[in-house]
Each structure stands twice: as structure tokens, then as C-alpha cells.
Scaffold this motif. Structure first.
Motif, mmCIF file in Angstrom:
data_model
loop_
_atom_site.group_PDB
_atom_site.id
_atom_site.type_symbol
_atom_site.label_atom_id
_atom_site.label_comp_id
_atom_site.label_asym_id
_atom_site.label_seq_id
_atom_site.Cartn_x
_atom_site.Cartn_y
_atom_site.Cartn_z
ATOM 1 N N PRO A 129 48.485 14.168 11.844
ATOM 2 C CA PRO A 129 47.693 13.468 10.831
ATOM 3 C C PRO A 129 48.608 12.855 9.760
ATOM 4 C CG PRO A 129 46.776 15.649 11.255
ATOM 5 C CD PRO A 129 48.083 15.576 11.999
ATOM 6 N N VAL A 130 48.224 11.680 9.230
ATOM 7 C CA VAL A 130 49.084 11.020 8.231
ATOM 8 C C VAL A 130 49.326 11.911 7.014
ATOM 9 C CG1 VAL A 130 48.684 8.581 8.789
ATOM 10 C CG2 VAL A 130 47.055 9.801 7.306
ATOM 11 N N GLU A 131 48.330 12.727 6.661
ATOM 12 C CA GLU A 131 48.476 13.605 5.486
ATOM 13 C C GLU A 131 49.651 14.567 5.664
ATOM 14 O OE1 GLU A 131 45.643 12.981 7.016
ATOM 15 O OE2 GLU A 131 44.465 11.961 5.467
ATOM 16 N N VAL A 132 49.942 14.909 6.900
ATOM 17 C CA VAL A 132 51.060 15.798 7.196
ATOM 18 C C VAL A 132 52.344 14.984 7.380
ATOM 19 C CG1 VAL A 132 51.995 17.434 8.890
ATOM 20 C CG2 VAL A 132 49.570 17.560 8.223
ATOM 21 N N ALA A 133 52.229 13.922 8.181
ATOM 22 C CA ALA A 133 53.423 13.166 8.570
ATOM 23 C C ALA A 133 54.087 12.477 7.380
ATOM 24 C CB ALA A 133 53.057 12.135 9.635
ATOM 25 N N LEU A 134 53.288 12.018 6.407
ATOM 26 C CA LEU A 134 53.852 11.231 5.314
ATOM 27 C C LEU A 134 54.044 12.048 4.038
ATOM 28 C CD1 LEU A 134 52.014 7.831 5.846
ATOM 29 C CD2 LEU A 134 54.231 8.598 6.669
ATOM 30 N N ASP A 135 53.851 13.358 4.137
ATOM 31 C CA ASP A 135 54.031 14.233 2.981
ATOM 32 C C ASP A 135 55.442 14.824 3.042
ATOM 33 O OD1 ASP A 135 54.157 16.338 1.210
ATOM 34 O OD2 ASP A 135 52.191 17.166 1.753
ATOM 35 N N GLU A 136 56.268 14.428 2.070
ATOM 36 C CA GLU A 136 57.664 14.885 2.049
ATOM 37 C C GLU A 136 57.768 16.402 2.200
ATOM 38 O OE1 GLU A 136 59.740 14.050 -1.606
ATOM 39 O OE2 GLU A 136 61.633 14.849 -0.800
ATOM 40 N N SER A 137 56.850 17.142 1.554
ATOM 41 C CA SER A 137 56.969 18.600 1.539
ATOM 42 C C SER A 137 56.675 19.233 2.898
ATOM 43 C CB SER A 137 56.050 19.198 0.470
ATOM 44 O OG SER A 137 54.709 19.115 0.895
ATOM 45 N N ARG A 138 56.139 18.453 3.842
ATOM 46 C CA ARG A 138 55.889 19.015 5.180
ATOM 47 C C ARG A 138 57.117 18.923 6.076
ATOM 48 N NH1 ARG A 138 50.293 20.919 5.990
ATOM 49 N NH2 ARG A 138 49.152 19.933 4.312
ATOM 50 N N GLY A 139 58.119 18.178 5.624
ATOM 51 C CA GLY A 139 59.438 18.261 6.253
ATOM 52 C C GLY A 139 59.626 17.589 7.601
ATOM 53 N N LEU A 140 58.813 16.598 7.957
ATOM 54 C CA LEU A 140 59.030 15.967 9.272
ATOM 55 C C LEU A 140 60.347 15.199 9.295
ATOM 56 C CD1 LEU A 140 55.826 16.410 9.228
ATOM 57 C CD2 LEU A 140 55.889 14.829 11.171
ATOM 58 N N LEU A 141 61.110 15.431 10.330
ATOM 59 C CA LEU A 141 62.426 14.804 10.471
ATOM 60 C C LEU A 141 62.499 13.990 11.748
ATOM 61 C CD1 LEU A 141 65.071 17.612 9.708
ATOM 62 C CD2 LEU A 141 64.349 15.730 8.200
ATOM 63 N N LEU A 142 63.197 12.845 11.675
ATOM 64 C CA LEU A 142 63.630 12.170 12.895
ATOM 65 C C LEU A 142 65.037 12.715 13.136
ATOM 66 C CD1 LEU A 142 62.257 8.585 12.211
ATOM 67 C CD2 LEU A 142 61.215 10.457 13.505
ATOM 68 N N ALA A 143 65.117 13.722 13.990
ATOM 69 C CA ALA A 143 66.343 14.522 14.082
ATOM 70 C C ALA A 143 67.289 13.986 15.139
ATOM 71 C CB ALA A 143 65.991 15.977 14.396
ATOM 72 N N TYR A 144 68.587 13.896 14.762
ATOM 73 C CA TYR A 144 69.620 13.483 15.714
ATOM 74 C C TYR A 144 70.674 14.571 15.916
ATOM 75 C CZ TYR A 144 70.994 11.806 11.040
ATOM 76 O OH TYR A 144 71.222 11.718 9.694
ATOM 77 N N GLU A 145 70.544 15.685 15.192
ATOM 78 C CA GLU A 145 71.469 16.803 15.399
ATOM 79 C C GLU A 145 70.740 18.132 15.453
ATOM 80 O OE1 GLU A 145 74.724 16.967 12.594
ATOM 81 O OE2 GLU A 145 75.243 14.881 13.028
ATOM 82 N N MET A 146 71.286 19.024 16.265
ATOM 83 C CA MET A 146 70.737 20.368 16.433
ATOM 84 C C MET A 146 71.896 21.345 16.250
ATOM 85 S SD MET A 146 68.977 21.739 19.928
ATOM 86 C CE MET A 146 68.257 23.362 20.124
ATOM 87 N N ASN A 147 71.821 22.162 15.235
ATOM 88 C CA ASN A 147 72.919 23.089 14.917
ATOM 89 C C ASN A 147 74.265 22.360 14.818
ATOM 90 O OD1 ASN A 147 71.303 25.402 14.750
ATOM 91 N ND2 ASN A 147 71.448 25.771 16.960
ATOM 92 N N GLY A 148 74.258 21.199 14.179
ATOM 93 C CA GLY A 148 75.497 20.480 13.905
ATOM 94 C C GLY A 148 76.088 19.729 15.075
ATOM 95 N N GLU A 149 75.393 19.714 16.214
ATOM 96 C CA GLU A 149 75.870 18.962 17.378
ATOM 97 C C GLU A 149 74.846 17.905 17.748
ATOM 98 O OE1 GLU A 149 76.260 21.835 20.497
ATOM 99 O OE2 GLU A 149 77.517 23.145 19.264
ATOM 100 N N ALA A 150 75.268 16.921 18.556
ATOM 101 C CA ALA A 150 74.284 15.985 19.103
ATOM 102 C C ALA A 150 73.237 16.819 19.835
ATOM 103 C CB ALA A 150 74.964 15.020 20.068
#
Ligand code: MTE
Ligand code: MO
Length: 502
Positions: A278-299
Motif C-alpha cells: 500500500p502507498v501508505e507503507v511504501a512512501l512512508d520513510e519510517s517504514r524503511g522500504l529500500l531498493l537494496a543493492y547490497e546484502m551484508n556489505g556484498e553485492a
């Protein structure tokens, strides 16, 4: 053979499906599923297998591989293959399996420490006893949940493009604005943010729930759960910068959901893996959604979504779409089968939900509070003679987490079926951040990572046994239920009854 059968009063389609040689109990059997089509949770899709071997389909939709499904299927058996046909089937399978039509050509090398419960598509639990040795689960033993073959992945992560679409709020098929963003841009043009997030498949602990009553799906034990430090660009900043959208504006324009699409698709059905939030979750900074490119400091490794995945903290794993290739704002939820008709719970009285039940039920987003014991394993036998001494003890270790950013405030352990309880201690693992118990590490409402705990109970006397159970309490004061009976659901999701080990 799929054909119109005019001789039948209902004029229905006749579908015969030969079952797999590998399924010992149904080997070489032919089924007439004509009258099952309407109650098949995947609907008409079953007809794709008409006149064919069902195994390759079951490889893709592995929920079928359970005694429950086999028992349903058994009602529809009409004939067995002749010995000659069975041989021919086996011969064809052998020649197909050598390359599997190329579908599984992109599977990565995997750690032999993982505990696979399905090979194709690949699904594996983390090894429970090793899992408890790290606060950050090493990438190689992070559990893997793939619904489809691993897609062909780009060699150069940075040039990987994600399509960003604003769909027409009145027409799902129409895109009003569209642009591309590369992983390189996400790295260079946006803040680099890291969060500790525990991912857990909603089917975690299904095998225990299924012991209470059959539940549909892969029989995960308690370690379809892992914790990692995920790094990437905050989703809300990306949508703000590229489209000028914040939550208010998105809602005014008629947007209700942010949809995510993975690169993994199924060429037979045209399905792709996807989910939405839901947009209320996705666009709320405090919910922490990330477009992640690293996992534990590695690709990010191939199995976990290289080169880019969305991370939805506190949610069931299914929302954190791997191999991300498209993000779309829409009035509708994702049309993905797994969002619309799979990861949903029902009341315990509903044994066999229909297609309509699945469509009607809300898609599960967050986890409730849960804890489980990872050491000792259930049925563990202690060294001979141990326990004769009063002060001989058993060490217990486990994890606890909750959903939606609620933290776990305590874990309690019982050895007398819940009459008396003792408090567990937090583990102090070498790799855990120093401030792991400090509110600065995970601020209130953003406690997305697990807490590892340990406890010590008196060893059973020689020749006797002890059953240990644990439960966790979260920031909201919510606790795990004692029994499976009240939380059982047909799809076997969100298993969080007290975890018991003997
Ligand atoms: N994303 C894609 N593209 N394909 C998938 O099959 N599985 C989902 C989610 N994201 C899946 C996906 C499910 S159900 C879970 S539990 C998590 O990924 C598992 O993440 P992991 O394999 O990195 O542990
Ligand atoms: Mo999952």
C-alpha cells in the motif's frame, strides 16, 4: 487429452493428467480432473497440464508436493499407464531432465550447508544450529525461497535498469509516465542507507502447523528465517526525486499501491513473480522500504535478488521482491498470483478455500510476534548418564522477532507446559553491533531485526525427557498463542504457536 466431451451431460472439458514417476504413490496414474477444475485454487491453469506429465508444473508450483494434494488427486484417478507407456514417459523425462528445457540454466552454486526442501525451484532452510552463531546470517546460509527458476542475470550490476511507471489510476493497462533508473544512479544519486532486517517466509514453521492439521505448501521447519544488513536507496526518495511524488500527492492522484515485478517469470503460463505494498507503507520513510543493492556489505547473491531487490522491513518475505525490474504506482494491487491468490490466511474452520476465498481475503503484509528454538533440535538425545547430577543443564538457543517494526521485549521459556516460566537472556554474539540492545540501533517502531536469546534449564534425569517451549512478547504486548488450533489456516501461514522441543 484435453477435448470437448459432448457425451457428458454437462458438456465439460475432459482433462487427463498423468502423474509423475517420482511421486511414488501416484506413479503412472491418469486422472480425470474435469470436476476438479472449479475447486482448483489455481483455477483453469490446471488445464495447461492436460494430456501431459504434471511433474514439470509441480516443479514450478511446488505447493503441490504434499501428501494433502496427493490425497485430493487420488479421488480423480481413472487409469494407470501400461508398462510400455510408463517406460516411454520415463525415457522422455530422462532426456528432458538433462537440460530441463533450459529453464534452470541460471541456478547459482549453493552452500552444502543449506537444508534444501525443494530442488527446482530451489528452496532451502538455514541450518538451525549454525544460524544461531551469527547475528548477521552469512549470505551463503541465508534461507532461499524461489517460486520460479532463477532468471538470467546481468553481468554488470550497475547498468541494470529498473522501469518506473505511473499507471493510469483508472486504467491498469495504461501507463501515463515512464522512466528508467539504473543501479548506478541509485548508488550515486541517492543516500546510501542500511537497515538490519530479518526476512522470514510466511510459511515458516508450516511443518508443525501441518502436524495439527494438513496445510498446503512446502513443509518448512523453523528456519525459513534469516537476518541481514541490507543497503540501498530509500524508495520514497526515489519516487520523490524522479516523479515529484510524496504520499499526499500519490493519494490525491488516485494511487493506492506500489507494485514490484521480478525478472523471474514462467514462460508456460506467462506469470511473473511480483508483489505490491500500500502507498501508505511504501512512501512512508519510517517504514524503511529500500531498493537494496547490497546484502551484508556484498553485492546481493544470485539467489537473493541480484542486482536489485526491494526490502519491505517487518513484512512477510513474499513482499521483498527479488531481481527487481519494474516498479509501478497503481490503483490496484499487483496482479501476481502470489499476491492475489497465495499468501493469504483464513479462519481455522475453512479447510479448503476456493478460488473466490483466495481472491476475497486480504493479502498478508506483516508478521505477528514469533520465537523458536534452534538448539537443541527436537528429539535431541543427551549423552548417556548426563543429568544424574543436580546441576547438569541443557542450553537452549533461539530467535524472536515481530512484524511492522514492533520489537521483542522478552522471551520466556517453560519446561512444564506453561505452568511456570523463566526469562531468557539475550545472546551477545561477536558479530552483533555493540548497540544491539540500545534503542539507537533500532528506534521504536523500526525494530525490524530479530533478537537471539538463550536459556538454561535443568537436564532431564537419565532415561527421562523434557519438553521445552518458548514464547515471545512484543512492544504491543502481543504474545504467541499456546496451541496450533487457534491459528491453523489452510495455507499454513504465520506459524507462531509456542515452539516446543523435546
Ligand atoms: N522475489 C522474486 N522475484 N521471486 C520469488 O520467488 N520469493 C519471495 C520473496 N521475493 C520471491 C521473491 C518469498 S515468498 C520470500 S519468503 C523471499 O523472497 C525469500 O527471500 P530470500 O530467498 O532472499 O531468503
Ligand atoms: Mo515466502
Amino acid at each position: 487429452k484435453k477435448r470437448e466431451d459432448k457425451s457428458r451431460s454437462n458438456g465439460g472439458t475432459f482433462a487427463a493428467v498423468t502423474a509423475s514417476v517420482a511421486m511414488a504413490t501416484v506413479a503412472n496414474t491418469v486422472y480425470d480432473v474435469t470436476n476438479f477444475v472449479d475447486s482448483h485454487p489455481g483455477g483453469e491453469k490446471i488445464l495447461l497440464a492436460a494430456g501431459k506429465d504434471v511433474e514439470p508444473f509441480w516443479d514450478l508450483y511446488a505447493v503441490h508436493k504434499s501428501p494433502h494434494v496427493l490425497s485430493i488427486l487420488a479421488e480423480y484417478a481413472i487409469a494407470r499407464l501400461t508398462a510400455a507407456d510408463a517406460l516411454e514417459l520415463q525415457r522422455r523425462k530422462a532426456s528432458e531432465q538433462s537440460d530441463d528445457g533450459g529453464k534452470f540454466a541460471n541456478e547459482p552454486k549453493r552452500s552444502p550447508l543449506l537444508v534444501p526442501i525443494n530442488k527446482r525451484p530451489y528452496n532451502a532452510m538455514s541450518p538451525p544450529e549454525i544460524l544461531m552463531d551469527h547475528y548477521y546470517t552469512p549470505n551463503a546460509i541465508h534461507f532461499v525461497r524461489n517460486h520460479l527458476p532463477v532468471p538470467k542475470l546481468p553481468e554488470d550490476a550497475n547498468s541494470h535498469r529498473v522501469k518506473l511507471d505511473l499507471k493510469d489510476p483508472t486504467n491498469e493497462e495504461k501507463v501515463n509516465r515512464s522512466l528508467n533508473v539504473t543501479v548506478e544512479q541509485l548508488r550515486n544519486d541517492f543516500p546510501r542507507v542500511s537497515y538490519d532486517v530479518t526476512l522470514a517466509c510466511a510459511g515458516n514453521r508450516r511443518n508443525e502447523m501441518a502436524q495439527w492439521r494438513q496445510a498446503r505448501g512446502l513443509e518448512w521447519r523453523q528456519t525459513a528465517v534469516s537476518n541481514a544488513r541490507w543497503t540501498g536507496a530509500p524508495l520514497h526518495l526515489v519516487l520523490k526525486k524522479l516523479f515529484g511524488l510524496d504520499l499526499d500527492k500519490a493519494r490525491k492522484l488516485g494511487y493506492r499501491h506500489v507494485q514490484f515485478e521480478g525478472m523471474d517469470g514462467d514462460s508456460i503460463t506467462g506469470d511473473f513473480y511480483g508483489a505490491s505494498v500500500p502507498v501508505e507503507v511504501a512512501l512512508d520513510e519510517s517504514r524503511g522500504l529500500l531498493l537494496a543493492y547490497e546484502m551484508n556489505g556484498e553485492a546481493i547473491p544470485a539467489d537473493h535478488g541480484y542486482p536489485l531487490r526491494v526490502i519491505v522491513p517487518g513484512a512477510i518475505g513474499a513482499r521483498s521482491v527479488k531481481w527487481l525490474c519494474r516498479i509501478a504506482l497503481s490503483r490496484q494491487e499487483s496482479s501476481s498470483f502470489w499476491l492475489r491468490s497465495d499468501y493469504k490466511t483464513f479462519q481455522p474452520s475453512l479447510y479448503t478455500p476456493t478460488v473466490e476465498d483466495f481472491v476475497r481475503a486480504p493479502a498478508q503484509l506483516y508478521w505477528p510476534v514469533v520465537s523458536a528454538i534452534c538448539w537443541p533440535p527436537d528429539g535431541h538425545v543427551i549423552r548417556d548418564g548426563y543429568g544424574a547430577d543436580e546441576d547438569e543443564v541443557v542450553q537452549i538457543r533461539g530467535y524472536a522477532f515481530s512484524g511492522a517494526g514492533a520489537g521483542v521485549v522478552r522471551v520466556e521459556v517453560t519446561t512444564d507446559d506453561g505452568n511456570t516460566w523463566q526469562l531468557a537472556q539475550w545472546c551477545n554474539l561477536d558479530d552483533a553491533p555493540d548497540d544491539v540492545d540500545d534503542s539507537l540501533h533500532q528506534p521504536f517502531g523500526q525494530r525490524w531485526a530479530w533478537r537471539l536469546w538463550e536459556a538454561t534449564v535443568p537436564a532431564p534425569k537419565p532415561g527421562q525427557s523434557v519438553t521445552i517451549a518458548c514464547k515471545a512478547v512484543d512492544d504491543n504486548g502481543n504474545q504467541q498463542p499456546e496451541r496450533w488450533s487457534s491459528v491453523w489456516n489452510a495455507r499454513g501461514l504465520l506459524g507462531n504457536a509456542w515452539h516446543r522441543v523435546t
